[in-house]
Design a protein around this motif. Structure first.
Motif, mmCIF file in Angstrom:
data_model
loop_
_atom_site.group_PDB
_atom_site.id
_atom_site.type_symbol
_atom_site.label_atom_id
_atom_site.label_comp_id
_atom_site.label_asym_id
_atom_site.label_seq_id
_atom_site.Cartn_x
_atom_site.Cartn_y
_atom_site.Cartn_z
ATOM 1 N N VAL A 1 -14.045 10.188 0.809
ATOM 2 C CA VAL A 1 -15.130 10.464 -0.135
ATOM 3 C C VAL A 1 -15.478 9.229 -0.964
ATOM 4 O O VAL A 1 -16.603 9.069 -1.422
ATOM 5 C CB VAL A 1 -14.768 11.668 -1.042
ATOM 6 N N LYS A 2 -14.496 8.357 -1.161
ATOM 7 C CA LYS A 2 -14.751 7.143 -1.947
ATOM 8 C C LYS A 2 -13.862 6.026 -1.427
ATOM 9 O O LYS A 2 -13.074 6.230 -0.502
ATOM 10 C CB LYS A 2 -14.505 7.396 -3.434
ATOM 11 N N GLN A 3 -13.987 4.872 -2.045
ATOM 12 C CA GLN A 3 -13.200 3.714 -1.611
ATOM 13 C C GLN A 3 -11.723 4.080 -1.538
ATOM 14 O O GLN A 3 -11.194 4.721 -2.440
ATOM 15 C CB GLN A 3 -13.396 2.564 -2.602
ATOM 16 N N PRO A 4 -11.039 3.693 -0.445
ATOM 17 C CA PRO A 4 -9.625 4.058 -0.286
ATOM 18 C C PRO A 4 -8.765 3.578 -1.452
ATOM 19 O O PRO A 4 -9.119 2.641 -2.161
ATOM 20 C CB PRO A 4 -9.226 3.353 1.011
ATOM 21 N N SER A 5 -7.614 4.226 -1.630
ATOM 22 C CA SER A 5 -6.693 3.867 -2.715
ATOM 23 C C SER A 5 -5.859 2.646 -2.370
ATOM 24 O O SER A 5 -5.094 2.172 -3.206
ATOM 25 C CB SER A 5 -5.735 5.032 -2.997
ATOM 26 N N VAL A 6 -5.941 2.162 -1.130
ATOM 27 C CA VAL A 6 -5.135 1.015 -0.704
ATOM 28 C C VAL A 6 -6.059 -0.123 -0.277
ATOM 29 O O VAL A 6 -7.236 0.096 -0.008
ATOM 30 C CB VAL A 6 -4.202 1.394 0.472
ATOM 31 N N VAL A 7 -5.505 -1.327 -0.234
ATOM 32 C CA VAL A 7 -6.300 -2.488 0.176
ATOM 33 C C VAL A 7 -5.645 -3.156 1.388
ATOM 34 O O VAL A 7 -4.449 -2.967 1.654
ATOM 35 C CB VAL A 7 -6.432 -3.521 -0.966
ATOM 36 N N ILE A 8 -6.436 -3.913 2.107
ATOM 37 C CA ILE A 8 -5.932 -4.635 3.272
ATOM 38 C C ILE A 8 -4.757 -5.521 2.861
ATOM 39 O O ILE A 8 -4.776 -6.136 1.794
ATOM 40 C CB ILE A 8 -7.051 -5.506 3.891
ATOM 41 N N GLY A 9 -3.737 -5.559 3.721
ATOM 42 C CA GLY A 9 -2.585 -6.415 3.464
ATOM 43 C C GLY A 9 -1.478 -5.715 2.700
ATOM 44 O O GLY A 9 -0.375 -6.231 2.590
ATOM 45 N N GLN A 10 -1.776 -4.525 2.179
ATOM 46 C CA GLN A 10 -0.789 -3.791 1.397
ATOM 47 C C GLN A 10 0.218 -3.094 2.313
ATOM 48 O O GLN A 10 -0.137 -2.614 3.389
ATOM 49 C CB GLN A 10 -1.545 -2.757 0.555
ATOM 50 N N SER A 11 1.479 -3.039 1.879
ATOM 51 C CA SER A 11 2.485 -2.250 2.595
ATOM 52 C C SER A 11 2.471 -0.843 2.027
ATOM 53 O O SER A 11 2.422 -0.671 0.815
ATOM 54 C CB SER A 11 3.885 -2.822 2.387
ATOM 55 N N VAL A 12 2.498 0.161 2.896
ATOM 56 C CA VAL A 12 2.551 1.538 2.396
ATOM 57 C C VAL A 12 3.851 2.203 2.831
ATOM 58 O O VAL A 12 4.407 1.892 3.880
ATOM 59 C CB VAL A 12 1.348 2.383 2.871
ATOM 60 N N ALA A 13 4.305 3.122 1.987
ATOM 61 C CA ALA A 13 5.499 3.918 2.286
ATOM 62 C C ALA A 13 5.058 5.171 3.039
ATOM 63 O O ALA A 13 3.892 5.545 2.977
ATOM 64 C CB ALA A 13 6.195 4.288 0.979
ATOM 65 N N PRO A 14 5.992 5.847 3.731
ATOM 66 C CA PRO A 14 5.608 7.097 4.404
ATOM 67 C C PRO A 14 5.067 8.095 3.381
ATOM 68 O O PRO A 14 5.673 8.292 2.330
ATOM 69 C CB PRO A 14 6.930 7.612 4.992
ATOM 70 N N GLY A 15 3.933 8.689 3.676
ATOM 71 C CA GLY A 15 3.383 9.716 2.798
ATOM 72 C C GLY A 15 2.636 9.203 1.583
ATOM 73 O O GLY A 15 2.129 9.992 0.791
ATOM 74 N N GLN A 16 2.537 7.884 1.425
ATOM 75 C CA GLN A 16 1.840 7.327 0.264
ATOM 76 C C GLN A 16 0.370 7.717 0.276
ATOM 77 O O GLN A 16 -0.263 7.774 1.329
ATOM 78 C CB GLN A 16 1.981 5.799 0.287
#
Lengths: 180, 380
Positions: B316-331
């Motif tokens: 619906v809007k700009q994602p909460s994460v940015v390119i290059g970011q590491s994410v945890a499972p379920g983040q």
């Protein structure tokens, strides 16, 4: 035959008839319920790998609502930003083991080309644990678009890097080592 | 059976009194013998679903390291034995199954699950054993570290001191304990470690990762292998169906504004808007799309270990994460919507293999997620 009928009219017989009726009703009921697909995905015995329920296709007219391929592939680098080979090579050289270097000095050398998340991972690393001290061959790159993978041969193995373009420049996001 | 009775008339003898009881007993025995199994399943829901060993979420039993252990295609009996020791020590310490997966993945990286002695010149400093722990940095005496039970216990003790280890990516949790010079080394072993844990425990890597009590995941829970369904909505349209043969993912039915979770740990490799008309005119993601708009809308691509890529479209809007970011499972990575080529709110979810985000690498997300232990379409 008559005896059978007489036996059925005893209380044991009536009990038997009742049991048969109950079984029949439960059986019919279950068959109908089962065919309507009401089986729970989790149950007392454990999981069932039940087929996922699919509602009627709500977007059947949409066709492919995924990525409109090819997505633009050219990395959007800021003016004057270094190319991927330069960044990978510079990072690999800074990572190599050097006698007497402190953790702070070592991290300062890596920081310009590493993503913030990668620097977090390296916060507690002792630079004397780096398994290689010289680069021994040319860098090999694959999958260059917005991201790339680089292998840098070194004494005892290869440095394996993943790089991505963000904030207008190539940054190393992942660091691994393949021992020879 | 009935012939002798035909002539009996009203004369009721003592011997005949037994007959009804006898008959009923016989009938009961017959019913039990011929339809015993059926009778049980008649009344029990559970028995209607075939439960195979391979689809369980842990048998809740302690691993017996002295018993005969399962064969493994990629590992020798000695390696499996060491893995069993690691799991058993974790069980004894009441570490939840996510910890067993992390410990085995770490040992796969450090020693390939071999209890390594000092290798002389080739040895890294004074590192020893399954986890390559060093006497000089306080892990124990060489003899202690060479005891796999001791080494495993020390690993878990250190892991349990890491704040939030149950929810972070495997490679980050392992790195907090090991402090390696190449921190992303552990992620690639997560899959094999999960397979080993599953074979030793009847599927505990598919169980909820952060609780000791083994139980299959429901919506919004993460498996010990580090996977979760991105949203808990029903599967609307499937993968490459007859009516939508070019549909490279599945549509998950959720209302606008539902939190979308990363299916597993990884790196964000794409987070942007793709919405234009067929003639190339930009449509944008500040408004809902429509069937005449092309593209994923606001979307995120995540690269996981071993060449797996997942994609989440129409946010619906700009994602909460940015390119290059590491994410945890379920983040949390964004919120569902209807941007791009979409006629109503849903999450278009794709799973890819071979590090190929194009349609060539796409596989059926329903099957893929089921294999990972985090099935799609599970109700809360």
């Amino acid at each position: 035959m008559r005896t059978v009928l007489r036996l059925l009219s005893t209380r044991y017989g009536i009990a038997l008839i009742l049991v048969v009726i109950v079984l029949a009703i439960v059986g019919v009921g279950r068959t109908i319920l089962d065919s309507s697909g009401q089986s729970s995905p989790n149950d007392a015995l454990g999981p069932s790998v039940a087929p996922v329920e699919t509602t009627p296709e709500p977007f059947s007219s949409l066709g492919d609502d995924g990525l409109d391929e090819p997505a633009s592939a050219a990395p959007s680098l800021s003016k004057g930003a270094a190319d991927v080979t330069t960044v990978a090579t510079r990072f690999a050289k800074a990572w190599l083991r050097k006698p007497g270097i402190t953790g702070e000095q070592w991290r300062a050398g890596l920081k310009p080309d590493a993503s913030p998340d990668l620097m977090t991972e390296l916060a507690d690393t002792d630079p004397s644990d780096v398994p290689a001290s010289t680069i021994t061959g040319p860098i090999a790159l694959e999958n260059i678009g917005q991201d790339a993978k680089a292998r840098v041969p070194a004494d005892g193995g290869a440095i394996v890097l993943e790089l991505q373009v963000f904030s207008g420049r190539w940054q190393v996001t992942s660091l691994d080592w393949e021992a020879a | 059976m009935s012939e002798p009775e035909d002539n009996d008339g009203l004369d009721e003898g003592g011997a005949r009194r037994i007959r009804p009881t006898l008959l009923i007993a016989l009938a009961t025995v017959l019913i039990l013998v011929c339809c015993g199994g059926g009778a049980v399943s008649f009344f029990m829901d559970a028995a209607n679903n075939t439960v195979t060993y391979d689809s369980g979420c842990g048998n809740g039993q302690m691993v017996d390291v002295a018993a005969k252990l399962p064969n493994h295609r990629e590992l020798s009996p000695e390696q499996v034995r060491n893995a069993a020791i690691i799991v058993r020590v974790g069980q004894d310490m009441k570490v939840p199954p996510r910890g067993w997966v992390i410990a085995i993945a770490t040992a796969l990286q450090e020693s390939s699950l071999h209890n390594l002695p000092n290798l002389g010149k080739r040895n890294d400093h004074d590192s020893l054993g399954l986890f390559q722990q060093r006497p000089s940095t306080g892990w124990g005496t060489p003899a202690q570290i060479m005891d796999p039970q001791y080494a495993s216990r020390k690993f878990y003790e250190k892991l349990l001191t890491v704040n939030g280890w149950e929810t972070m990516s495997l490679t980050r949790a392992a790195q907090r304990v090991q402090r390696s010079a190449y921190p992303n080394a552990y992620a690639k072993h997560e899959e094999l470690a999960s397979t080993v844990v599953n074979s030793l425990t009847g599927g505990a890597a598919r169980a909820v990762g952060n609780q000791v009590q083994q139980q299959c995941v429901s919506a919004n829970q993460i498996t010990a292998s580090g996977w979760t369904a991105p949203v808990n909505g029903k599967v609307g349209s499937g993968f490459r169906t007859a009516s939508r043969p070019t549909h490279q993912g599945v549509d998950l039915m959720v209302p606008k504004g539902t939190v979308i979770h990363a299916a597993a740990a990884g790196q964000v490799i794409q987070a942007r808007c793709q919405a234009h008309l067929a003639n190339g005119t930009e449509w944008g993601c500040w408004r809902d799309g429509s069937p005449s708009v092309l593209g994923c809308g606001w979307y995120v691509d995540i690269r996981h270990a071993n060449g797996i890529v997942t994609r989440y479209c129409h946010m619906v809007k700009q994602p909460s994460v940015v390119i290059g970011q590491s994410v945890a499972p379920g983040q949390e990575i964004g919120f569902s919507g209807s941007t791009g080529h979409s006629s109503g709110p849903h999450v278009h979810f794709e799973t890819h293999i071979n590090n190929d985000g194009s349609k060539n690498g796409a596989v059926d997300p329903v099957q893929f997620m089921q294999r990972m232990g985090a099935p799609l379409g599970v109700e809360p």
